[in-house]
Scaffold this motif. Structure first.
Motif, PDB file in Angstrom:
ATOM      1  N   ALA A 256       1.389  -1.135   0.076  1.00  0.00           N
ATOM      2  CA  ALA A 256      -0.313  -0.027   0.029  1.00  0.00           C
ATOM      3  C   ALA A 256       0.770   1.661   0.166  1.00  0.00           C
ATOM      4  CB  ALA A 256      -1.001   0.235   0.780  1.00  0.00           C
ATOM      5  N   VAL A 257       2.103   1.471   0.817  1.00  0.00           N
ATOM      6  CA  VAL A 257       3.105   2.742   0.355  1.00  0.00           C
ATOM      7  C   VAL A 257       3.053   2.366  -0.486  1.00  0.00           C
ATOM      8  CG1 VAL A 257       5.191   3.227   1.633  1.00  0.00           C
ATOM      9  CG2 VAL A 257       3.381   2.288   2.994  1.00  0.00           C
ATOM     10  N   ASP A 258       4.022   1.868  -1.124  1.00  0.00           N
ATOM     11  CA  ASP A 258       4.452   1.355  -2.518  1.00  0.00           C
ATOM     12  C   ASP A 258       3.796   2.689  -3.907  1.00  0.00           C
ATOM     13  OD1 ASP A 258       7.130   0.589  -2.019  1.00  0.00           O
ATOM     14  OD2 ASP A 258       6.196  -1.673  -2.604  1.00  0.00           O
ATOM     15  N   VAL A 259       2.510   2.374  -3.463  1.00  0.00           N
ATOM     16  CA  VAL A 259       1.168   2.080  -4.435  1.00  0.00           C
ATOM     17  C   VAL A 259       1.468   3.520  -3.799  1.00  0.00           C
ATOM     18  CG1 VAL A 259      -0.984   2.629  -4.536  1.00  0.00           C
ATOM     19  CG2 VAL A 259      -0.385   0.411  -4.003  1.00  0.00           C
ATOM     20  N   VAL A 260       1.349   4.419  -2.706  1.00  0.00           N
ATOM     21  CA  VAL A 260       0.925   5.582  -2.355  1.00  0.00           C
ATOM     22  C   VAL A 260       2.525   6.474  -3.015  1.00  0.00           C
ATOM     23  CG1 VAL A 260       1.407   7.613  -1.027  1.00  0.00           C
ATOM     24  CG2 VAL A 260      -0.272   5.991  -0.410  1.00  0.00           C
ATOM     25  N   ASN A 261       4.329   6.181  -2.835  1.00  0.00           N
ATOM     26  CA  ASN A 261       5.090   6.223  -3.504  1.00  0.00           C
ATOM     27  C   ASN A 261       5.281   6.217  -5.009  1.00  0.00           C
ATOM     28  OD1 ASN A 261       5.921   7.439  -0.707  1.00  0.00           O
ATOM     29  ND2 ASN A 261       6.998   5.471  -0.850  1.00  0.00           N
TER      30      ASN A 261
ATOM     31  N   PHE B 171       8.904  -2.103  -4.826  1.00  0.00           N
ATOM     32  CA  PHE B 171       7.634  -2.809  -4.925  1.00  0.00           C
ATOM     33  C   PHE B 171       7.206  -4.449  -5.485  1.00  0.00           C
ATOM     34  CE2 PHE B 171       3.656  -3.676  -8.094  1.00  0.00           C
ATOM     35  CZ  PHE B 171       2.561  -3.514  -7.012  1.00  0.00           C
ATOM     36  N   ALA B 172       8.748  -5.114  -6.340  1.00  0.00           N
ATOM     37  CA  ALA B 172       8.558  -6.116  -6.943  1.00  0.00           C
ATOM     38  C   ALA B 172       9.416  -7.090  -5.477  1.00  0.00           C
ATOM     39  CB  ALA B 172      10.090  -7.221  -8.091  1.00  0.00           C
ATOM     40  N   ALA B 173      10.090  -6.247  -5.205  1.00  0.00           N
ATOM     41  CA  ALA B 173      10.717  -6.948  -4.106  1.00  0.00           C
ATOM     42  C   ALA B 173       9.990  -7.177  -2.111  1.00  0.00           C
ATOM     43  CB  ALA B 173      11.809  -6.392  -2.541  1.00  0.00           C
ATOM     44  N   HIS B 174       8.727  -5.843  -2.072  1.00  0.00           N
ATOM     45  CA  HIS B 174       7.477  -5.866  -0.980  1.00  0.00           C
ATOM     46  C   HIS B 174       6.489  -7.307  -1.037  1.00  0.00           C
ATOM     47  CE1 HIS B 174       9.226  -1.979   0.209  1.00  0.00           C
ATOM     48  NE2 HIS B 174      10.063  -2.904   0.902  1.00  0.00           N
ATOM     49  N   VAL B 175       6.123  -7.229  -3.005  1.00  0.00           N
ATOM     50  CA  VAL B 175       4.897  -8.379  -4.085  1.00  0.00           C
ATOM     51  C   VAL B 175       5.899  -9.768  -3.711  1.00  0.00           C
ATOM     52  CG1 VAL B 175       4.218  -9.448  -5.702  1.00  0.00           C
ATOM     53  CG2 VAL B 175       4.422  -7.224  -5.579  1.00  0.00           C
ATOM     54  N   ASN B 176       6.874 -10.078  -3.257  1.00  0.00           N
ATOM     55  CA  ASN B 176       7.566 -11.162  -2.896  1.00  0.00           C
ATOM     56  C   ASN B 176       7.710 -11.829  -1.512  1.00  0.00           C
ATOM     57  OD1 ASN B 176       7.674 -12.503  -5.896  1.00  0.00           O
ATOM     58  ND2 ASN B 176       9.757 -10.647  -5.938  1.00  0.00           N
ATOM     59  N   MET B 177       8.190 -10.459  -1.325  1.00  0.00           N
ATOM     60  CA  MET B 177       8.017 -10.504   0.757  1.00  0.00           C
ATOM     61  C   MET B 177       6.327 -10.818   1.032  1.00  0.00           C
ATOM     62  SD  MET B 177       8.724  -7.545   3.316  1.00  0.00           S
ATOM     63  CE  MET B 177      10.880  -8.014   3.387  1.00  0.00           C
ATOM     64  N   ALA B 178       5.286 -10.798   0.824  1.00  0.00           N
ATOM     65  CA  ALA B 178       3.965 -10.447   0.736  1.00  0.00           C
ATOM     66  C   ALA B 178       3.407 -11.982   0.617  1.00  0.00           C
ATOM     67  CB  ALA B 178       2.765  -9.503   0.069  1.00  0.00           C
TER      68      ALA B 178
ATOM     69  N   PHE C 225      -7.944  -1.492  -3.294  1.00  0.00           N
ATOM     70  CA  PHE C 225      -9.022  -0.600  -2.622  1.00  0.00           C
ATOM     71  C   PHE C 225      -8.257   0.316  -2.263  1.00  0.00           C
ATOM     72  CE2 PHE C 225      -7.516   1.031   2.459  1.00  0.00           C
ATOM     73  CZ  PHE C 225      -8.887   0.759   3.146  1.00  0.00           C
ATOM     74  N   MET C 226      -6.410   0.471  -2.534  1.00  0.00           N
ATOM     75  CA  MET C 226      -5.403   2.154  -2.828  1.00  0.00           C
ATOM     76  C   MET C 226      -6.245   2.886  -4.150  1.00  0.00           C
ATOM     77  SD  MET C 226      -3.922   1.671  -0.231  1.00  0.00           S
ATOM     78  CE  MET C 226      -3.073   3.423  -0.337  1.00  0.00           C
ATOM     79  N   CYS C 227      -6.870   3.115  -4.464  1.00  0.00           N
ATOM     80  CA  CYS C 227      -7.688   3.262  -5.736  1.00  0.00           C
ATOM     81  C   CYS C 227      -8.479   4.363  -4.978  1.00  0.00           C
ATOM     82  CB  CYS C 227      -8.594   2.528  -6.371  1.00  0.00           C
ATOM     83  SG  CYS C 227      -7.975   1.729  -7.551  1.00  0.00           S
ATOM     84  N   VAL C 228      -8.871   4.277  -3.796  1.00  0.00           N
ATOM     85  CA  VAL C 228     -10.186   5.012  -2.986  1.00  0.00           C
ATOM     86  C   VAL C 228      -8.962   6.085  -2.255  1.00  0.00           C
ATOM     87  CG1 VAL C 228     -12.105   5.811  -1.477  1.00  0.00           C
ATOM     88  CG2 VAL C 228     -11.556   3.583  -2.943  1.00  0.00           C
ATOM     89  N   TYR C 229      -7.854   5.606  -1.763  1.00  0.00           N
ATOM     90  CA  TYR C 229      -7.273   6.484  -0.774  1.00  0.00           C
ATOM     91  C   TYR C 229      -5.878   7.249  -2.017  1.00  0.00           C
ATOM     92  CZ  TYR C 229     -10.560   5.089   2.618  1.00  0.00           C
ATOM     93  OH  TYR C 229     -11.246   4.820   2.990  1.00  0.00           O
ATOM     94  N   ALA C 230      -5.371   6.071  -2.893  1.00  0.00           N
ATOM     95  CA  ALA C 230      -3.946   6.935  -3.514  1.00  0.00           C
ATOM     96  C   ALA C 230      -4.555   7.928  -4.521  1.00  0.00           C
ATOM     97  CB  ALA C 230      -2.835   5.614  -3.289  1.00  0.00           C
TER      98      ALA C 230
END
Length: 115
Positions: free
Chosen positions: A52-57, A67-74, A90-95
């Motif tokens: 979610a933070v990556d979406v904003v950044n 982003f790829a590292a965070h996807v793989n981490m998840a 969900f982030m569409c609404v907020y970011a």
């Protein structure tokens, strides 16, 4: 493979961070490892929060792109592609829709397109 600490227990991630810069890798491992060691939020939730933070950044290009590292981490923490896509919706609404659209495109590059 789920880790008790998604940073301190993932040697592949640590090597990737050191590959960006050895001092940076050591620093991030220590500091992020401490944050990921906090007990009240589980590792999978923390991994989804980083997406979610990556979406904003919106920093998904170039060397060191998180982003790829965070996807793989998840994924390593048990998140599914569907859960990651739900975070992006969900982030569409907020970011913003455009930021989420870019992330969907990058997610398809990482995991392959879905029909």
């Amino acid at each position: 493979m789920k880790y008790k600490n998604a940073v301190l227990d993932d040697k592949e991630l640590q090597e990737g961070l050191k590959g960006i810069n050895p001092k940076f890798g050591d620093f991030v491992t220590r500091i992020a490892g401490e944050a990921w060691g906090r007990p009240l939020i589980d590792q999978k939730t923390k991994a989804l929060i980083t997406i979610a933070v990556d979406v904003v950044n919106q920093d998904h290009t170039g060397s060191g792109n998180p982003f790829a590292a965070h996807v793989n981490m998840a994924l390593k923490q048990g998140a599914t592609r569907a859960e990651i896509e739900e975070i992006l919706l969900f982030m569409c609404v907020y970011a913003g829709f455009n930021k989420a659209a870019g992330c969907f495109g990058t997610l398809n590059e990482i995991l392959g397109s879905q029909s």
